[in-house]
Scaffold this active site. Structure first.
Site, mmCIF file in Angstrom:
data_model
loop_
_atom_site.group_PDB
_atom_site.id
_atom_site.type_symbol
_atom_site.label_atom_id
_atom_site.label_comp_id
_atom_site.label_asym_id
_atom_site.label_seq_id
_atom_site.Cartn_x
_atom_site.Cartn_y
_atom_site.Cartn_z
ATOM 1 N N GLY A 21 12.358 1.196 -17.716
ATOM 2 C CA GLY A 21 12.908 2.135 -16.738
ATOM 3 C C GLY A 21 12.627 3.542 -17.226
ATOM 4 N N CYS A 79 10.668 -2.432 -23.317
ATOM 5 C CA CYS A 79 10.632 -0.970 -23.305
ATOM 6 C C CYS A 79 12.058 -0.399 -23.277
ATOM 7 C CB CYS A 79 9.780 -0.472 -22.140
ATOM 8 S SG CYS A 79 9.344 1.267 -22.337
ATOM 9 N N TYR A 80 12.503 0.121 -22.142
ATOM 10 C CA TYR A 80 13.880 0.624 -22.087
ATOM 11 C C TYR A 80 14.870 -0.486 -22.456
ATOM 12 C CZ TYR A 80 18.153 2.778 -20.376
ATOM 13 O OH TYR A 80 19.422 3.296 -20.291
ATOM 14 N N HIS A 136 4.658 -3.242 -23.125
ATOM 15 C CA HIS A 136 4.815 -3.899 -21.818
ATOM 16 C C HIS A 136 3.973 -5.174 -21.749
ATOM 17 C CE1 HIS A 136 7.178 -0.850 -19.680
ATOM 18 N NE2 HIS A 136 6.584 -0.004 -20.513
ATOM 19 N N GLU A 160 4.039 -7.257 -19.473
ATOM 20 C CA GLU A 160 3.760 -7.586 -18.069
ATOM 21 C C GLU A 160 2.533 -6.872 -17.525
ATOM 22 O OE1 GLU A 160 5.992 -5.527 -19.154
ATOM 23 O OE2 GLU A 160 6.494 -3.933 -17.726
ATOM 24 N N SER A 175 2.674 -7.993 14.071
ATOM 25 C CA SER A 175 1.736 -6.876 14.061
ATOM 26 C C SER A 175 0.319 -7.372 13.800
ATOM 27 C CB SER A 175 2.124 -5.918 12.937
ATOM 28 O OG SER A 175 1.986 -6.595 11.685
ATOM 29 N N GLY A 207 -0.276 -8.522 10.796
ATOM 30 C CA GLY A 207 -0.304 -8.504 9.338
ATOM 31 C C GLY A 207 0.171 -9.849 8.804
ATOM 32 N N VAL A 208 -0.030 -10.054 7.498
ATOM 33 C CA VAL A 208 0.259 -11.383 6.948
ATOM 34 C C VAL A 208 1.759 -11.704 6.967
ATOM 35 C CG1 VAL A 208 0.273 -10.585 4.531
ATOM 36 C CG2 VAL A 208 -0.217 -12.977 5.040
ATOM 37 N N ASP A 209 2.617 -10.706 6.763
ATOM 38 C CA ASP A 209 4.055 -11.003 6.680
ATOM 39 C C ASP A 209 4.609 -11.463 8.022
ATOM 40 O OD1 ASP A 209 3.712 -10.032 4.148
ATOM 41 O OD2 ASP A 209 4.755 -8.137 4.488
ATOM 42 N N LYS A 249 4.528 -10.328 -1.877
ATOM 43 C CA LYS A 249 3.386 -10.311 -0.944
ATOM 44 C C LYS A 249 2.308 -11.340 -1.317
ATOM 45 C CE LYS A 249 1.215 -7.683 2.253
ATOM 46 N NZ LYS A 249 1.892 -7.094 3.419
#
Ligand code: XMP
Length: 517
Positions: A62, A89-90, A175, A177, A230, A232-234, A373
């Site tokens: 963070g 990290c934080y 990190h 990740e 729309s 879009g994929v979602d 996503k």
């Protein structure tokens, strides 16, 4: 209580001290097959954490410093959980502080940093004695507390790069990740499987039937659900789930706001039809463009598009009294962010159908609310959503209105539409389209004198923006080959006589955003 993946899968809880850091960690955990959830630190009381029965807990990085007034924190109960804990990290610095060690302001380590292991531990299985990791910090752990042991140090500074407190609590200053930490994923896997004994049962492709059953069990017979798509994929994936669950009782609506890309309305319609969604199609272009006339403020444009969208949608929803439900394609980061993510400033008001469910008395179903996503993409493919939709770049709800700086006029709309198509075509031709996050053109009110034939013309400036990103939260501009840039520029100026200059946007996010408006 409705269904949640945590009922069926070992769950890792990521306590968030900053939205994007936590989501990145959570996505890596899921990529390794373990379900994970993000809990903002403001909601992470001891009871809240324990009641979720996590298999392990990760404290995210963070932007704060542990010694700031009001620094985000959790209680020291976190050191006494009966499951493994990893602070990053934080989170690492917080563990040091909570366990009696010390944190100080140092010289700062940014980017690739070499660390040397001081002690072997299962969390470092597969690591050499020295490795390159990715750091981004200026505070550092100067000493570990009485129960702590140093597992690794930075070669150059000697700072504590990894530590262990007692036998279950770990801290990593770097990190794991981010992809630049070469053995980062290995470390996370060691933590999940060797240290925490988590089972990798999370596979998004197995989820479709579950989600379909859940929608079916919530909407009683005789009631209908409406969903705006729309293309879009979602929204498309959510609509397919609703359709499989409810058949004709799922009403799909596709509203053309006149701010779509070249050929997009036809493409979307035919994809939706091929999926058996049988959408209600409403061409409201003139209504939107009329409402946008004279509006040049960025936020106002978004609000106008949102308002007109809500009006049109409301008319459809009210036309059938058996419509009692609203299905939305909201994904996991938005669910978390809208809940309680304090401190994460809203940079732009994103267009959605907010406010509508209450107004219309509709109950909301969000079948994708647990998914990132990239997981929605995989789920969509498993449900037969065409690749053209799944691999399509994200496109903002207010459409080309956010790619036109200043007032939306027919001429600027035609310019940005054609120029964007050229950018897309050139990227597809060179195989780059699927490798980038977004690629588009922007037009504003600035002008540049050009020479066309033997006439001087005061034409538009078109800016091309091509970025790579993992989630849209941060982004880097793509180093396109000069030949590709050259071809884009010459096609735009030759196919669009009103354009006299093409520029390329080379600012990262932050400080810029991806879209200009
Ligand atoms: P920015 O411009 O904020 O965009 O860096 C981050 C990502 O979000 C998309 N975006 C939007 N999506 N409604 C949307 O649905 C919006 O108003 C909106 N504004 C930006 C943008 O395309 C990028 O992927």
């Amino acid at each position: 209580m409705s269904w949640s993946p945590s009922l069926e899968h070992d769950t890792v809880l990521v306590i968030s001290f900053g939205g994007q850091y936590a989501h990145m960690i959570s996505r890596r955990v899921r990529d390794l097959g373990v379900y994970s959830e993000v809990l903002p630190y403001t909601l992470a009381s001891e009871e809240a954490v324990k009641s979720r029965k996590p298999k392990a807990v990760i404290l995210s990085g963070g932007p704060s410093s542990v010694y700031e007034l009001d620094a985000p924190t959790v209680g020291d109960w976190v050191l006494r959980l009966d499951v493994p804990v990893l602070g990053i990290c934080y989170g690492h610095q917080l563990i040091a502080k909570l366990s009696g060690g010390s944190v100080e302001r140092g010289v700062g380590e940014y980017g690739r940093t070499r660390v040397a292991l001081a002690e072997r531990d299962p969390i470092f299985d597969g690591w050499g004695d020295e490795e390159d990791v990715w750091m981004s910090h200026s505070d550092y752990v100067a000493s570990v507390g009485p129960r702590g042991r140093v597992l690794a140090r930075s070669k150059e500074t000697g700072y504590v790069a990894a530590m262990k407190v007692g036998d279950r609590v770990y801290g990593a200053q770097f990190h794991p990740e981010v992809r630049h930490t070469e053995k980062g994923l290995k470390l996370i896997a060691n933590f999940l499987f060797r240290v925490a004994g988590a089972r990798p049962t999370w596979r998004v492709e197995d989820l479709a039937e579950r989600l379909i059953d859940d929608v079916r069990s919530r909407v009683p017979p005789g009631e209908k659900a409406i969903i705006a798509v729309s293309g879009g994929v979602d929204s498309t994936t959510a609509a397919v789930i609703a359709r499989r669950a409810l058949g004709d009782r799922a009403v799909t609506v596709f509203i053309n706001h006149g701010l779509l890309r070249e050929g997009e309305a036809d493409e979307v319609l035919s994809s939706l039809r091929s999926l058996g969604l049988d959408p209600i199609y409403i061409d409201a272009s003139q209504r939107f463009l009329g409402a946008l006339r004279g509006v040049s403020d960025p936020e106002q444009k978004r609000l106008v598009v949102g308002r007109v969208f809500a009006e049109v949608f409301e008319e459809v929803a009210r036309s059938d009294p058996s419509i009692r439900w609203l299905v939305q394609g909201t994904t996991y980061p938005d669910v978390i962010e809208s809940g309680a993510e304090v401190g994460a400033d809203r940079i732009k008001s994103h267009h959605n159908v907010g406010g509508l469910p209450e107004k219309l008395g509709l109950k909301v179903i969000e079948p994708l609310r647990y998914l990132y996503k990239d997981e929605v993409r995989r789920l969509g493919l498993s449900l037969g959503v065409p690749e053209g939709i799944v691999l399509r770049h994200p496109f903002p709800g207010p459409g080309l209105a956010v790619r036109i700086i200043g007032e939306v006029t027919e001429e600027k709309l035609a310019t940005v539409r054609r120029a964007s198509r050229i950018v897309e075509e050139e990227l597809r031709r060179t195989g780059l389209y699927d490798k980038v996050w977004q690629a588009f053109a922007v037009v504003g009110d600035d002008r540049w004198v050009g020479v066309k034939g033997d006439r001087r013309a005061f034409g538009y400036i078109v800016t091309v923006r091509v970025v790579e990103s993992e989630d849209g939260m941060t982004a880097d501009w793509v180093r396109l080959p000069y030949e590709v840039l050259q071809r884009i520029a010459s096609r735009i100026t030759s196919e669009l006589p009103q354009v006299t200059m093409v520029t390329y946007a080379i600012t990262t996010k932050p400080p810029s955003t991806i879209e200009p408006v």
